[in-house]
Design a protein around this motif. Sequence first.
Motif, PDB file in Angstrom:
ATOM      1  N   ILE A  82       3.750  27.606 -23.448  1.00 12.19           N
ATOM      2  CA  ILE A  82       4.721  28.767 -22.773  1.00 12.19           C
ATOM      3  C   ILE A  82       3.837  30.292 -23.100  1.00 12.19           C
ATOM      4  O   ILE A  82       3.897  31.077 -22.332  1.00 12.19           O
ATOM      5  N   TRP A  83       3.363  30.384 -24.339  1.00  9.46           N
ATOM      6  CA  TRP A  83       3.126  31.837 -24.641  1.00  9.46           C
ATOM      7  C   TRP A  83       1.897  32.391 -23.786  1.00  9.46           C
ATOM      8  O   TRP A  83       2.050  33.594 -23.390  1.00  9.46           O
ATOM      9  N   PRO A  84       1.122  31.684 -23.116  1.00 11.05           N
ATOM     10  CA  PRO A  84       0.091  32.446 -22.188  1.00 11.05           C
ATOM     11  C   PRO A  84       0.497  32.843 -21.054  1.00 11.05           C
ATOM     12  O   PRO A  84       0.055  33.868 -20.518  1.00 11.05           O
ATOM     13  N   TRP A  85       1.883  32.168 -20.629  1.00  7.28           N
ATOM     14  CA  TRP A  85       2.499  32.681 -19.428  1.00  7.28           C
ATOM     15  C   TRP A  85       3.309  34.033 -19.667  1.00  7.28           C
ATOM     16  O   TRP A  85       3.331  34.976 -18.959  1.00  7.28           O
ATOM     17  N   ILE A  86       3.945  34.181 -20.811  1.00  7.88           N
ATOM     18  CA  ILE A  86       4.522  35.350 -21.189  1.00  7.88           C
ATOM     19  C   ILE A  86       3.498  36.627 -21.438  1.00  7.88           C
ATOM     20  O   ILE A  86       3.891  37.582 -21.377  1.00  7.88           O
ATOM     21  N   SER A  87       2.458  36.058 -21.743  1.00  2.60           N
ATOM     22  CA  SER A  87       1.481  37.141 -22.044  1.00  2.60           C
ATOM     23  C   SER A  87       1.043  37.896 -20.846  1.00  2.60           C
ATOM     24  O   SER A  87       0.334  38.876 -20.920  1.00  2.60           O
ATOM     25  N   ARG A  88       1.357  37.482 -19.912  1.00  6.68           N
ATOM     26  CA  ARG A  88       1.190  38.000 -18.470  1.00  6.68           C
ATOM     27  C   ARG A  88       2.323  38.939 -18.086  1.00  6.68           C
ATOM     28  O   ARG A  88       2.479  39.537 -16.988  1.00  6.68           O
ATOM     29  N   TRP A 106       8.984  36.582 -31.126  1.00  7.02           N
ATOM     30  CA  TRP A 106       8.293  35.374 -30.882  1.00  7.02           C
ATOM     31  C   TRP A 106       6.498  35.638 -30.305  1.00  7.02           C
ATOM     32  O   TRP A 106       5.790  34.944 -30.904  1.00  7.02           O
ATOM     33  N   TYR A 107       6.836  36.447 -29.454  1.00 10.13           N
ATOM     34  CA  TYR A 107       5.410  36.570 -28.819  1.00 10.13           C
ATOM     35  C   TYR A 107       4.428  37.319 -29.753  1.00 10.13           C
ATOM     36  O   TYR A 107       3.224  36.663 -29.931  1.00 10.13           O
ATOM     37  N   LEU A 108       4.899  38.161 -30.663  1.00  9.15           N
ATOM     38  CA  LEU A 108       4.105  38.977 -31.601  1.00  9.15           C
ATOM     39  C   LEU A 108       3.839  38.160 -32.883  1.00  9.15           C
ATOM     40  O   LEU A 108       2.503  38.207 -33.248  1.00  9.15           O
ATOM     41  N   THR A 109       4.695  37.191 -33.253  1.00 10.37           N
ATOM     42  CA  THR A 109       4.214  36.237 -34.265  1.00 10.37           C
ATOM     43  C   THR A 109       3.314  35.239 -33.789  1.00 10.37           C
ATOM     44  O   THR A 109       2.165  35.116 -34.466  1.00 10.37           O
ATOM     45  N   ILE A 110       3.127  34.855 -32.572  1.00 14.49           N
ATOM     46  CA  ILE A 110       2.302  33.949 -32.070  1.00 14.49           C
ATOM     47  C   ILE A 110       0.952  34.524 -31.860  1.00 14.49           C
ATOM     48  O   ILE A 110      -0.233  34.221 -31.997  1.00 14.49           O
ATOM     49  N   PRO A 156       2.815  42.269 -18.457  1.00 16.20           N
ATOM     50  CA  PRO A 156       2.327  43.685 -17.777  1.00 16.20           C
ATOM     51  C   PRO A 156       2.539  43.429 -16.142  1.00 16.20           C
ATOM     52  O   PRO A 156       2.622  44.231 -15.820  1.00 16.20           O
ATOM     53  N   ILE A 157       2.393  42.264 -15.738  1.00 17.21           N
ATOM     54  CA  ILE A 157       2.434  41.976 -14.362  1.00 17.21           C
ATOM     55  C   ILE A 157       3.766  41.244 -13.863  1.00 17.21           C
ATOM     56  O   ILE A 157       3.810  40.998 -12.545  1.00 17.21           O
ATOM     57  N   GLN A 158       4.535  41.209 -14.582  1.00 21.26           N
ATOM     58  CA  GLN A 158       5.877  40.511 -14.464  1.00 21.26           C
ATOM     59  C   GLN A 158       6.832  41.683 -14.496  1.00 21.26           C
ATOM     60  O   GLN A 158       6.919  42.545 -15.056  1.00 21.26           O
ATOM     61  N   PRO A 159       7.828  41.566 -13.501  1.00 18.96           N
ATOM     62  CA  PRO A 159       8.992  42.562 -13.351  1.00 18.96           C
ATOM     63  C   PRO A 159      10.020  42.461 -14.435  1.00 18.96           C
ATOM     64  O   PRO A 159      11.297  42.388 -14.454  1.00 18.96           O
ATOM     65  N   VAL A 160       9.442  42.669 -15.690  1.00 12.89           N
ATOM     66  CA  VAL A 160      10.572  42.429 -16.916  1.00 12.89           C
ATOM     67  C   VAL A 160       9.779  43.527 -17.813  1.00 12.89           C
ATOM     68  O   VAL A 160       8.790  44.163 -17.892  1.00 12.89           O
ATOM     69  N   ASP A 161      10.870  44.022 -18.681  1.00 16.39           N
ATOM     70  CA  ASP A 161      10.430  44.907 -19.698  1.00 16.39           C
ATOM     71  C   ASP A 161      10.781  43.962 -21.118  1.00 16.39           C
ATOM     72  O   ASP A 161      11.937  43.650 -21.329  1.00 16.39           O
ATOM     73  N   MET A 162       9.797  43.707 -21.869  1.00 17.58           N
ATOM     74  CA  MET A 162      10.051  42.857 -23.003  1.00 17.58           C
ATOM     75  C   MET A 162      10.968  43.493 -23.966  1.00 17.58           C
ATOM     76  O   MET A 162      11.489  42.544 -24.734  1.00 17.58           O
ATOM     77  N   ASN A 163      11.170  44.609 -24.090  1.00 17.36           N
ATOM     78  CA  ASN A 163      11.976  45.218 -24.865  1.00 17.36           C
ATOM     79  C   ASN A 163      13.364  44.889 -24.840  1.00 17.36           C
ATOM     80  O   ASN A 163      14.367  45.094 -25.297  1.00 17.36           O
ATOM     81  N   ASP A 164      13.554  44.409 -23.494  1.00 18.75           N
ATOM     82  CA  ASP A 164      15.002  43.817 -23.092  1.00 18.75           C
ATOM     83  C   ASP A 164      15.289  42.341 -23.580  1.00 18.75           C
ATOM     84  O   ASP A 164      16.387  41.908 -23.340  1.00 18.75           O
ATOM     85  N   TYR A 165      14.278  41.699 -23.975  1.00 20.20           N
ATOM     86  CA  TYR A 165      14.387  40.419 -24.646  1.00 20.20           C
ATOM     87  C   TYR A 165      13.857  40.639 -26.037  1.00 20.20           C
ATOM     88  O   TYR A 165      12.787  40.069 -26.195  1.00 20.20           O
ATOM     89  N   PRO A 166      14.661  41.022 -27.074  1.00 16.45           N
ATOM     90  CA  PRO A 166      14.054  41.013 -28.441  1.00 16.45           C
ATOM     91  C   PRO A 166      13.527  39.955 -29.243  1.00 16.45           C
ATOM     92  O   PRO A 166      12.752  39.931 -29.952  1.00 16.45           O
ATOM     93  N   ASN A 167      14.182  38.738 -28.872  1.00 16.03           N
ATOM     94  CA  ASN A 167      13.799  37.466 -29.545  1.00 16.03           C
ATOM     95  C   ASN A 167      12.462  37.003 -28.836  1.00 16.03           C
ATOM     96  O   ASN A 167      11.486  36.549 -29.646  1.00 16.03           O
ATOM     97  N   VAL A 168      12.550  37.215 -27.645  1.00 20.68           N
ATOM     98  CA  VAL A 168      11.042  36.762 -27.004  1.00 20.68           C
ATOM     99  C   VAL A 168       9.692  37.827 -27.596  1.00 20.68           C
ATOM    100  O   VAL A 168       8.885  37.459 -27.878  1.00 20.68           O
ATOM    101  N   ARG A 169      10.326  38.943 -27.820  1.00 27.18           N
ATOM    102  CA  ARG A 169       9.260  39.925 -28.166  1.00 27.18           C
ATOM    103  C   ARG A 169       8.916  39.686 -29.565  1.00 27.18           C
ATOM    104  O   ARG A 169       7.614  39.513 -30.078  1.00 27.18           O
TER     105      ARG A 169
END
Length: 209
Positions: A160-166, A183-187, A168-181
């Motif tokens: 999953i992580w490499p897809w979330i690493s994109r 997890w993403y930074l931990t990995i 910047p080109i997805q219509p999302v703000d990672m700050n709206d998803y604190p648990n994903v943020r």
Amino acid sequence: MIDLYTWMTPNGQKVSIMLEEVELPYRVHPIDIEKDEQSDPAFLKISPNNKIPAIVDTDTGLHLMESGAILLYLAEKTGKLLPEDSPDKWRVLEWLMWQMGGAGPFLGQVHHFVAYNPGKSAYAEERYTKEARRLWRVLDTRLGEEEYVAGAYSIADIAIWPWISRFPIQPVDMNDYPNVRRWYLTIAARPAVQRGWDVLGTGRAIPMP
């Protein structure tokens, strides 16, 4: 030795990150998909679906295509990052399939229609943007319950992580998803992930929110 045929895509990065995590020796063979090298007859013998990634295990002669199958093979070969027993094993497989059937294909369509071909289809842009945000909500909810998607760090996270690493080109703000943020930074901080992110030496750094 594993021969890895890959390019700088989320599916390619899954496998290079996995190889770094399980510490198997491997050689990288770039397949430039922008030059249609995936259609070369020699590569088609390894990957009949003419897509990266693909591997050849020189210990056994086995060649494999499809990133999910490769992750499962490497996990079984090394005994790492996939629990042997139920229900933990099935939880990992559940989230691996979530990526293979949902997050990967649908985020890929967001990249195609929203990031790289905007204005071509308002319907496609709306459809895939809506689904991308739904998938992010699903992941954020899950990561509010567990440190990693299947409890312990596993091939599901690697998928999953490499897809979330994109993001910047997805219509999302990672700050709206604190648990994903979180997890993403931990990995992203894992040394194996940092090594596996850019095995082609492009110089591209891991995006940081």
